[in-house]
Design a protein around this motif. Structure first.
Motif, PDB file in Angstrom:
ATOM      1  N   LYS A 149      -4.001  -7.776 -11.568  1.00 13.61           N
ATOM      2  CA  LYS A 149      -3.170  -6.604 -11.785  1.00 13.61           C
ATOM      3  C   LYS A 149      -3.769  -5.367 -11.123  1.00 13.61           C
ATOM      4  CE  LYS A 149      -0.733  -4.498 -15.726  1.00 13.61           C
ATOM      5  NZ  LYS A 149      -0.559  -4.554 -17.178  1.00 13.61           N
ATOM      6  N   PHE A 150      -5.080  -5.337 -11.019  1.00 14.75           N
ATOM      7  CA  PHE A 150      -5.715  -4.144 -10.477  1.00 14.75           C
ATOM      8  C   PHE A 150      -5.848  -4.192  -8.954  1.00 14.75           C
ATOM      9  CE2 PHE A 150      -9.395  -1.230  -9.791  1.00 14.75           C
ATOM     10  CZ  PHE A 150      -8.737  -0.096 -10.191  1.00 14.75           C
ATOM     11  N   PRO A 174      -3.898  -4.729  -6.318  1.00 17.31           N
ATOM     12  CA  PRO A 174      -3.032  -3.908  -5.469  1.00 17.31           C
ATOM     13  C   PRO A 174      -3.286  -2.413  -5.636  1.00 17.31           C
ATOM     14  CG  PRO A 174      -1.723  -5.182  -7.039  1.00 17.31           C
ATOM     15  CD  PRO A 174      -3.134  -5.575  -7.232  1.00 17.31           C
ATOM     16  N   ARG A 175      -3.651  -1.990  -6.840  1.00 19.57           N
ATOM     17  CA  ARG A 175      -3.947  -0.567  -7.052  1.00 19.57           C
ATOM     18  C   ARG A 175      -5.203  -0.168  -6.303  1.00 19.57           C
ATOM     19  NH1 ARG A 175      -0.334  -3.257 -10.142  1.00 19.57           N
ATOM     20  NH2 ARG A 175       1.130  -1.802 -11.020  1.00 19.57           N
ATOM     21  N   ARG A 192      -4.449   0.281  -2.818  1.00 15.23           N
ATOM     22  CA  ARG A 192      -3.738   1.539  -2.618  1.00 15.23           C
ATOM     23  C   ARG A 192      -4.719   2.706  -2.541  1.00 15.23           C
ATOM     24  NH1 ARG A 192       1.316   3.868  -3.446  1.00 15.23           N
ATOM     25  NH2 ARG A 192       2.326   2.267  -2.259  1.00 15.23           N
ATOM     26  N   LEU A 200      -0.972  -5.940   0.657  1.00 18.51           N
ATOM     27  CA  LEU A 200       0.301  -5.522   0.088  1.00 18.51           C
ATOM     28  C   LEU A 200       1.403  -5.746   1.113  1.00 18.51           C
ATOM     29  CD1 LEU A 200      -0.631  -2.187  -1.653  1.00 18.51           C
ATOM     30  CD2 LEU A 200      -0.382  -4.444  -2.635  1.00 18.51           C
ATOM     31  N   VAL A 254       4.295  -5.887  -3.133  1.00 17.96           N
ATOM     32  CA  VAL A 254       3.714  -6.938  -3.957  1.00 17.96           C
ATOM     33  C   VAL A 254       2.443  -7.461  -3.300  1.00 17.96           C
ATOM     34  CG1 VAL A 254       5.906  -7.694  -4.912  1.00 17.96           C
ATOM     35  CG2 VAL A 254       5.045  -8.737  -2.821  1.00 17.96           C
ATOM     36  N   MET A 255       1.670  -8.186  -4.096  1.00 17.27           N
ATOM     37  CA  MET A 255       0.497  -8.864  -3.575  1.00 17.27           C
ATOM     38  C   MET A 255       0.567 -10.302  -4.036  1.00 17.27           C
ATOM     39  SD  MET A 255      -3.445  -8.327  -4.648  1.00 17.27           S
ATOM     40  CE  MET A 255      -3.299  -9.528  -5.973  1.00 17.27           C
TER      41      MET A 255
END
Ligand code: SF4
Lengths: 233, 552
Positions: free
Chosen positions: A112-113, A115-116, A119, A199, A224-225
């Motif tokens: 969950k982390f 892709p963040r 970013r 991503l 999405v990843m």
């Protein structure tokens, strides 16, 4: 791993992205200055200027204030009294990625982390450098078996220096930072490969079973990843 | 039923009396090592829990465990009482394999909301009448339930980045003519103490609605423990739940549960060492809470933060002498601790005493700069109010509960280790606000210092031939098939509990962690709705959460 018994696995050679291509091409262009681009070749003055710039970069590094897991506690101790990373010209944690040159990844990265984190990394201006702190950023560390854990930061973003340990002592992190500074000052950087966790827009994913299943839940232009535990090392 | 029920709800004690309260709801009995267990039907959960709370004084839903057997799903509600921690009962709700639907307990205990979402996310039980049954730890698009039996870990997943939509780009107003704005705080944000994501809806500067979104550090701790052996492999992991130096406190949670499950004695000498180490850990953890709280409140990165790190360094040095590690101690073993105090012992004692001697001065400094600081008082007094009954309903424990006037501390109420024989107090404050939570932590540091001092005195005079650090423990531990246990200790943030089910092998069949931060964080919306954004940040700081423990 054979793809016969794993119908969902996408061939990693088909997942190409710009970052990946740039890194794979062997030429790391993070050090190229605008001036050099403008002049084309590298006359004497600009070479000297590049050298000077590299020395400047290495001597004053702005770190991103970025905490993930247990390693970030030791990272805080590295910044604070006693170890005081500032002594080496690398102790100004910036709260915004847009002001930072170096990101220390201090901890376990989960699906969950990831892709963040990508970013945040993308938001940093070039040239930027990455220090992976702790076993978790090397391989997933003690949590490698976890169904949700990304096996190392290098699956998501390129890493310049790995500092092993669980957690590494502050002294080890200081050493890692010093090494990075040395490299930056010398204009060296490591050849890096970024593996397929990039991503992408959902619509660009190859349509396999899992994508079909999610087609109703995700818009085509959502970022999405892919996360694939079984297929990473 | 012929059992005579006592008039006072708190007096209901024996399994027979509890059974009488539940009456015809009970369809079977399945006792756990720590408590009687009653089996009920999936559609009578609210009824049963309500009766237990109203008529038997079980006002604390400590944990909800979900698991899948070969033939059924099961949710277990571990109930206990804030007034009497030794009073425990497990309510077991089996549901059928094809259609695992069970009634939600949210109506009776608000804390069930998140616990049941987690059960749905990881195991796959659905809860009827649940207000908001979504995934909580894993991304919303996740396929399958990882702790269920049919989960295939090799399947790829697709993780979206949707919540990260830039709020300013499209000016995410809640409604056309509404004046509110949607704001993402985190998951990468300096004030969230890690990787927490808070979705807030603002009206001007006021918080209208706030929702913590967790799971950015869900490291599959439960799965990892289920794949590890009792004897050696599990112990390093607790260090990584609450990683703010609270390692020994967490290790104790596992040690206590496993020791009771496998009937292992711990020598008294080892218990004293454990107590001393654990309290040193608590001090280190509280110091960081103070430092980061100051950082949140008035951005004090220079003085207070550095002071607290200075004091933590001192504690960490002591702990490093003792355990050999600065942060991830891995010092406890089932049946004792791994090695004795460092030699020369006098030096170690002197070092610890020096630290304790300097502590009053250090604390005075903290009080000068924090509690008597006008800015801090204005920012924290009467903000983030959490009334005691709300705190109880959310299962809040630790300093958060004690600052709401709830006199509850597992160390005293369900004693373990050497705490019973020492002289110390449980700190409570009645303010219910951010300031009280700060105050409780500061005063708990003093109490911990008292405990450490007494332990040092004891250890110094301990007879040389009784310094037995470990009892005889077999190389492989295989608790009886189907033995189940739920036990808790007082961690740095509150009641840290572990549920384990043995299946006759050397690895647990189910390992469930009850994290205090998970329950405490759930109170954040209650404290912040209607307040200003900076006050919400202050409340978050005063909760002192660790994401490693929230997400596990
Ligand atoms: S390497 Fe170890 S200490 Fe660091 S984040 Fe991972 S588990 Fe925690």
């Amino acid at each position: 791993m054979s793809s016969d018994n794993q119908p969902f696995v996408t061939d990693s050679s088909k997942v190409g992205t710009e970052t990946r291509e740039a890194r794979l091409a062997g030429q790391d262009n993070r050090f190229n200055s605008r001036l050099r681009e403008a002049f084309g070749s590298s006359p004497f003055i600009l070479t000297k200027f590049d050298k000077f710039m590299n020395w400047v970069r290495g001597s004053s590094m702005f770190m991103l204030q970025f905490g993930i897991a247990c390693c970030s506690i030791e990272m805080m101790h590295t910044y604070a009294v006693k170890h005081d990373l500032d002594r080496f010209g690398a102790g100004v944690p910036r709260a915004s990625p847009r002001q930072a040159d170096v990101i220390i990844i201090p901890g376990t990265i989960v699906s969950k982390f990831a892709p963040r984190m990508k970013r945040v990394y993308d938001q940093m201006p070039e040239p930027k450098f990455v220090i992976g702190m702790g076993s978790c950023t090397i391989s997933g560390g003690p949590f490698q078996e976890g169904y949700n854990v990304v096996k190392g930061a290098e699956e998501v973003i390129p890493v310049d220096i790995h500092v092993p340990g669980c957690p590494p002592r502050p002294e080890a992190l200081v050493y890692g930072v010093a090494k990075l500074q040395e490299r930056v000052a010398n204009g060296e950087s490591s050849p890096v490969t970024v593996k397929p966790y990039e991503l992408e827009e959902f619509g660009d994913l190859e349509r396999d079973e899992i994508v079909e299943q999610l087609a109703d839940d995700i818009d085509v232009d959502d970022l999405v990843m892919r996360y694939n535990w079984g297929d990473s090392p | 039923m012929s059992v005579e029920l006592p008039a006072d709800a708190d007096a209901v004690q024996t399994p027979e009396e509890i059974e009488a309260v539940l009456g015809d709801l009970v369809i079977g009995r399945d006792d756990h090592e720590n408590a009687p267990g009653f089996i009920i039907k999936p559609d009578t959960v609210v009824d049963a829990l309500d009766r237990l709370r109203e008529q038997a004084g079980f006002d604390h839903l400590s944990c909800v465990t979900a698991q899948e057997y070969a033939d059924r799903y099961e949710s277990i509600y571990h109930l206990t009482s804030y007034g009497d921690r030794t009073k425990e009962v497990s309510i077991i709700v089996p549901t059928d394999k094809e259609n695992p639907v069970s009634q939600s307990a949210n109506e009776v205990f608000r804390t069930a909301d998140w616990h049941e979402r987690e059960a749905y996310d990881l195991v796959g039980i659905e809860y009827d009448e649940h207000p908001d049954l979504r995934r909580i730890l894993l991304p919303e698009t996740w396929q399958g339930h990882p702790l269920g039996q049919s989960y295939d870990q090799d399947r790829p997943q697709v993780v979206p980045l949707r919540e990260h939509a830039n709020p300013l780009k499209e000016d995410q107003q809640a409604d056309e003519d509404d004046e509110t704005m949607f704001l993402n705080i985190g998951p990468h944000h300096p004030a969230t103490h890690g990787v927490l994501h808070i979705e807030t809806v603002l009206d001007g500067e006021q918080v209208v609605d706030l929702e913590p979104d967790i799971g950015y550090l869900h490291r599959c701790e439960e799965q990892v423990c289920q794949n590890s052996t009792y004897r050696y492999q599990i112990m390093p992991y607790p260090d990584r739940w609450d990683y703010i130096s609270a390692g020994l406190l967490n290790e104790w949670a596992y040690a206590r549960t496993a020791e009771q499950l496998a009937d292992i004695e711990v020598p008294e000498y080892a218990q004293v060492i454990r107590t001393m180490g654990a309290e040193l850990c608590r001090m280190a953890a509280h110091f960081l809470a103070l430092g980061t709280f100051a950082l949140d409140i008035y951005g004090d990165f220079t003085a207070l933060f550095m002071y607290s790190i200075r004091d933590r360094e001192k504690v960490q040095n002591i702990l490093e002498e003792l355990t050999g590690q600065r942060l991830m101690f891995n010092y406890f073993r089932l049946g004792g601790v791994v090695w004795d105090l460092p030699e020369p012992r006098e030096e170690f004692f002197e070092m610890t005493r020096d630290f304790l001697d300097e502590l009053p001065t250090a604390l005075e400094e903290y009080h000068d700069m924090m509690t008597s600081n006008e800015i801090l008082q204005m920012r924290t007094v009467d903000t983030g109010v959490l009334p005691a009954d709300v705190a109880k309903s959310y299962g809040a424990t630790g300093p958060v509960a004690r600052a709401s006037g709830i006199d509850y501390d597992v160390r005293r109420d369900d004693p373990y280790g050497y705490y019973e024989n020492l002289d110390w107090d449980v700190i409570t404050e009645d303010g219910c606000d951010n300031f009280s939570r700060l105050l409780v932590r500061m005063r708990e540091v003093e109490e911990s210092a008292k405990i450490v001092e007494q332990c040092i005195d004891l250890l110094e005079d301990w007879p040389e031939d009784e310094r037995n650090i470990q009892s005889n423990v077999p190389r492989t531990i295989k608790p009886d098939d189907d033995a189940e246990i739920y036990k808790a200790v007082e961690g740095a943030k509150g009641e840290l509990g572990i549920y384990m089910r043995a299946d006759g092998t050397e690895k647990p069949a189910r390992f469930k962690i009850r994290s205090p931060c998970f329950s405490n964080l759930q109170t954040l919306p209650e404290m912040s709705n209607g307040e200003y954004v900076p006050d919400a940040i202050a409340s978050l700081g005063s909760l002192d959460i660790v994401l490693g423990e929230v997400d596990r």
